[in-house]
Design a protein around this motif. Structure first.
Motif, PDB file in Angstrom:
ATOM      1  N   ARG A 170       0.804  -1.225   0.000  1.00 18.31           N
ATOM      2  CA  ARG A 170       0.000   0.000   0.000  1.00 18.31           C
ATOM      3  C   ARG A 170       0.833   1.270   0.000  1.00 18.31           C
ATOM      4  NH1 ARG A 170      -4.734   1.837  -1.831  1.00 18.31           N
ATOM      5  NH2 ARG A 170      -5.546   3.513  -0.555  1.00 18.31           N
ATOM      6  N   ARG A 171       1.997   1.237   0.594  1.00 15.97           N
ATOM      7  CA  ARG A 171       2.858   2.417   0.643  1.00 15.97           C
ATOM      8  C   ARG A 171       4.263   2.060   0.150  1.00 15.97           C
ATOM      9  NH1 ARG A 171      -1.336   4.717   0.816  1.00 15.97           N
ATOM     10  NH2 ARG A 171      -2.153   6.083   2.448  1.00 15.97           N
ATOM     11  N   GLY A 172       4.330   1.401  -0.991  1.00  7.82           N
ATOM     12  CA  GLY A 172       5.616   0.957  -1.517  1.00  7.82           C
ATOM     13  C   GLY A 172       6.460   2.105  -2.050  1.00  7.82           C
ATOM     14  N   ASN A 208      -3.077   2.915   6.411  1.00  7.24           N
ATOM     15  CA  ASN A 208      -2.789   1.545   5.994  1.00  7.24           C
ATOM     16  C   ASN A 208      -1.530   1.499   5.116  1.00  7.24           C
ATOM     17  OD1 ASN A 208      -2.813  -1.064   5.015  1.00  7.24           O
ATOM     18  ND2 ASN A 208      -4.758  -0.896   3.961  1.00  7.24           N
ATOM     19  N   ASN A 209      -0.549   0.692   5.518  1.00  6.15           N
ATOM     20  CA  ASN A 209       0.670   0.553   4.710  1.00  6.15           C
ATOM     21  C   ASN A 209       0.994  -0.915   4.455  1.00  6.15           C
ATOM     22  OD1 ASN A 209       1.716  -0.421   7.109  1.00  6.15           O
ATOM     23  ND2 ASN A 209       3.357   1.085   7.284  1.00  6.15           N
ATOM     24  N   SER A 210      -0.030  -1.768   4.483  1.00  5.94           N
ATOM     25  CA  SER A 210       0.176  -3.209   4.502  1.00  5.94           C
ATOM     26  C   SER A 210       0.576  -3.789   3.148  1.00  5.94           C
ATOM     27  CB  SER A 210      -1.095  -3.910   4.988  1.00  5.94           C
ATOM     28  OG  SER A 210      -2.170  -3.629   4.103  1.00  5.94           O
ATOM     29  N   PHE A 211       1.221  -4.952   3.205  1.00  4.48           N
ATOM     30  CA  PHE A 211       1.442  -5.802   2.045  1.00  4.48           C
ATOM     31  C   PHE A 211       0.187  -6.651   1.836  1.00  4.48           C
ATOM     32  CE2 PHE A 211       5.698  -4.888   3.598  1.00  4.48           C
ATOM     33  CZ  PHE A 211       6.430  -4.685   2.443  1.00  4.48           C
ATOM     34  N   PHE A 212      -0.065  -7.048   0.598  1.00  2.00           N
ATOM     35  CA  PHE A 212      -1.317  -7.751   0.311  1.00  2.00           C
ATOM     36  C   PHE A 212      -1.407  -9.091   1.030  1.00  2.00           C
ATOM     37  CE2 PHE A 212       1.112 -10.291  -2.628  1.00  2.00           C
ATOM     38  CZ  PHE A 212       0.359 -11.438  -2.861  1.00  2.00           C
ATOM     39  N   GLY A 251       4.621  -2.189   6.505  1.00  3.74           N
ATOM     40  CA  GLY A 251       3.489  -3.073   6.276  1.00  3.74           C
ATOM     41  C   GLY A 251       2.781  -3.522   7.532  1.00  3.74           C
ATOM     42  N   SER A 252       2.975  -2.809   8.624  1.00  5.18           N
ATOM     43  CA  SER A 252       2.406  -3.241   9.905  1.00  5.18           C
ATOM     44  C   SER A 252       1.088  -2.560  10.253  1.00  5.18           C
ATOM     45  CB  SER A 252       3.415  -2.970  11.034  1.00  5.18           C
ATOM     46  OG  SER A 252       3.655  -1.568  11.152  1.00  5.18           O
ATOM     47  N   LEU A 253       0.697  -1.537   9.495  1.00  3.53           N
ATOM     48  CA  LEU A 253      -0.478  -0.746   9.863  1.00  3.53           C
ATOM     49  C   LEU A 253      -1.677  -1.091   8.977  1.00  3.53           C
ATOM     50  CD1 LEU A 253       1.164   2.777  10.316  1.00  3.53           C
ATOM     51  CD2 LEU A 253       0.772   1.012  12.052  1.00  3.53           C
ATOM     52  N   TYR A 288      -9.098   5.181  -7.940  1.00  3.85           N
ATOM     53  CA  TYR A 288      -8.440   4.348  -6.931  1.00  3.85           C
ATOM     54  C   TYR A 288      -7.615   5.263  -6.033  1.00  3.85           C
ATOM     55  CZ  TYR A 288      -5.896   0.631  -4.626  1.00  3.85           C
ATOM     56  OH  TYR A 288      -5.383  -0.213  -3.671  1.00  3.85           O
ATOM     57  N   PRO A 289      -8.135   5.611  -4.857  1.00  5.04           N
ATOM     58  CA  PRO A 289      -7.435   6.566  -3.983  1.00  5.04           C
ATOM     59  C   PRO A 289      -6.006   6.125  -3.672  1.00  5.04           C
ATOM     60  CG  PRO A 289      -9.658   6.150  -3.180  1.00  5.04           C
ATOM     61  CD  PRO A 289      -9.409   5.154  -4.272  1.00  5.04           C
ATOM     62  N   ASP A 290      -5.108   7.088  -3.705  1.00  3.97           N
ATOM     63  CA  ASP A 290      -3.697   6.872  -3.368  1.00  3.97           C
ATOM     64  C   ASP A 290      -2.985   5.965  -4.372  1.00  3.97           C
ATOM     65  OD1 ASP A 290      -4.339   8.427  -1.208  1.00  3.97           O
ATOM     66  OD2 ASP A 290      -4.210   6.817   0.269  1.00  3.97           O
ATOM     67  N   PHE A 291      -3.468   5.930  -5.613  1.00  6.44           N
ATOM     68  CA  PHE A 291      -2.725   5.239  -6.667  1.00  6.44           C
ATOM     69  C   PHE A 291      -1.309   5.805  -6.740  1.00  6.44           C
ATOM     70  CE2 PHE A 291      -1.366   5.752 -11.173  1.00  6.44           C
ATOM     71  CZ  PHE A 291      -0.991   4.440 -11.404  1.00  6.44           C
ATOM     72  N   MET A 292      -1.205   7.133  -6.774  1.00  6.00           N
ATOM     73  CA  MET A 292       0.075   7.826  -6.625  1.00  6.00           C
ATOM     74  C   MET A 292       0.069   8.504  -5.264  1.00  6.00           C
ATOM     75  SD  MET A 292       0.818   9.699 -10.263  1.00  6.00           S
ATOM     76  CE  MET A 292       2.370  10.358  -9.612  1.00  6.00           C
ATOM     77  N   PHE A 293       1.229   8.575  -4.648  1.00  9.90           N
ATOM     78  CA  PHE A 293       1.271   9.120  -3.288  1.00  9.90           C
ATOM     79  C   PHE A 293       2.496  10.009  -3.163  1.00  9.90           C
ATOM     80  CE2 PHE A 293       1.151   8.842   1.382  1.00  9.90           C
ATOM     81  CZ  PHE A 293      -0.212   8.993   1.577  1.00  9.90           C
ATOM     82  N   GLN A 294       2.268  11.316  -3.201  1.00  8.20           N
ATOM     83  CA  GLN A 294       3.359  12.259  -3.339  1.00  8.20           C
ATOM     84  C   GLN A 294       3.615  13.155  -2.129  1.00  8.20           C
ATOM     85  OE1 GLN A 294       2.696  10.993  -6.349  1.00  8.20           O
ATOM     86  NE2 GLN A 294       4.828  11.018  -6.949  1.00  8.20           N
TER      87      GLN A 294
END
Length: 411
Positions: A217-219, A387-391, A368-370, A297-303
């Protein structure tokens, strides 16, 4: 003569920055075009290239002072992967995610029959079944061996039981040619940044099935990279550039500036593309298939939000873990330490201390913990991470780096 020219540029406050025609090159472009660099006493000269290899060569041979760069390449260069080691430094993250996986239409329909953005685990399971029945290796195109695209794709495939390099082939295609490679049947799928997924969709050559924000989510994605020596010699200018890029980020995420910024990025000297496609990407909207509906798709890009530009050391360490995993290396504590030092939160803090911008109190975190909004310890300001999780819900604790690598190799 080259040394004299470099000295003159340093004295004048000029910085040359190499970039590729991608939407996530936006912050250096907008820092120049909107005068944020000039406010910091800088004159930016932007040089467009067509491949990450050329961007890197230009940086290493002193033809540019800094570069828009895929994050893992800065680490690979520092560690001497593929060429003699040259230490690079990353004082600023240009953005998180912004990539997608686009497949030829028949493959997209086979693994994601419902259309839309699929669930990563469900699409991965369908892809595994398709690979087993296909009778040939599918070929995926990524933009560089040492790219977030490569590592995110491999992470997703492996977690779904598809073995990269054994079950599928992964090859390198420069971003501006990804849509062409898909259209001409040279690859079955691409993982690339915008606007090149959308170009493939507009041509009918591909359909977007996943975005990388669904995988992590936050890669971490693109970064601002300097040669370490140049950054230290021109530390004041590097910090001024950090401040200019932060201002550009704040401007970029304001919806009121969407149209103007899309028009700037579309210009021939920058992306040389369609302002409509670029405008979609920077507003988190994508056309997934030709003739379909545009999806938000919210947060597709995150700047900008949530310390998106902060160079977390843990991000560099996760990238190192994937380098060890996929290059078949042995974990080396010395190399791990070198990789961690590429990301420079100390420079970021020094540049923004006293400006009111949020500054995390820590330099590393469990990635990826949140799964819900959480307040974090701050040196300056207030911030909440979402949310910064891995799938696959497997977090990465940098304190357990070696065991994390081993656990992935066993999976």
């Amino acid at each position: 003569m080259a040394g004299e020219a470099a000295s003159e540029e340093a004295a004048s406050g000029e910085l040359t920055i190499g970039f590729l025609p991608l939407v996530d090159a936006c912050l250096p472009i907008l820092a120049r075009e909107h005068g944020f660099a000039e406010e910091e006493g800088l004159s930016l000269r932007l040089v467009r290239d067509m491949s990450w290899a050329t961007v890197l060569d230009r940086l290493l041979y002193g033809h540019s002072d800094a570069a828009h760069m895929v994050a893992p390449l800065a680490i690979a260069t520092t560690l001497g992967r593929g060429r003699p080691a040259q230490p690079l430094s990353v004082p600023f993250v240009l953005g998180l995610n912004g990539n997608a996986i686009t497949m030829r239409p028949d493959l997209a329909k086979a693994v994601n029959p419902g259309g839309g953005l699929g669930d990563p685990a469900t699409v991965g399971a369908a892809l595994k079944a398709h690979v087993e029945e296909a009778g040939r290796k599918l070929r995926f195109g990524v933009v560089h061996r040492y790219s977030s695209h490569n590592y995110m794709l491999r992470y997703w495939l492996a977690a779904c039981g598809v073995q990269p390099d054994l079950d599928v082939e992964i090859t390198t295609v420069a971003p501006p040619f990804c849509a062409d490679a898909l259209e001409h049947g040279e690859v079955d799928a691409i993982c690339v940044g915008e606007p090149w997924n959308s170009v493939a969709v507009e041509r009918g050559a591909g359909e977007i099935v996943l975005v990388t924000a669904q995988i992590w989510r936050r890669g971490v994605e693109k970064v601002l990279a300097f040669r370490e020596r140049v950054m230290e010699e021109r530390r004041g200018q590097a910090e001024a550039l950090v401040r200019a890029l932060r201002k550009a980020g704040e401007h970029f995420v304001d919806p009121a500036n969407l149209g103007a910024n899309a028009a700037i990025l579309a210009r021939p000297e920058y992306l040389d593309g369609d302002a409509t496609l670029i405008g979609r990407a920077i507003s988190d909207r994508l056309l997934l298939a030709q003739g379909g509906q545009v999806l938000h798709y919210p947060d597709f890009m995150f700047q900008h939000r949530e310390a998106a530009n902060f160079p977390w050391v843990s991000q560099a360490e996760w990238l190192y873990s994937q380098m060890v995993r996929w290059d078949g290396l042995t974990f080396d504590p010395a190399d791990a330490a070198k990789a961690a030092r590429v990301f420079r939160p100390d420079v970021y803090r020094s540049a923004l201390l006293g400006t009111g911008e949020p500054l995390p109190g820590a330099s590393s975190k469990v990635e990826g913990s949140l799964h819900k909004p959480t307040s974090v310890s701050m040196q300056q300001g207030v911030i909440t991470l979402e949310n910064n999780s891995f799938f696959d819900c497997r977090p990465f604790d940098p304190e357990l780096l070696e065991s994390y690598i081993e656990s992935q190799r066993r999976s």
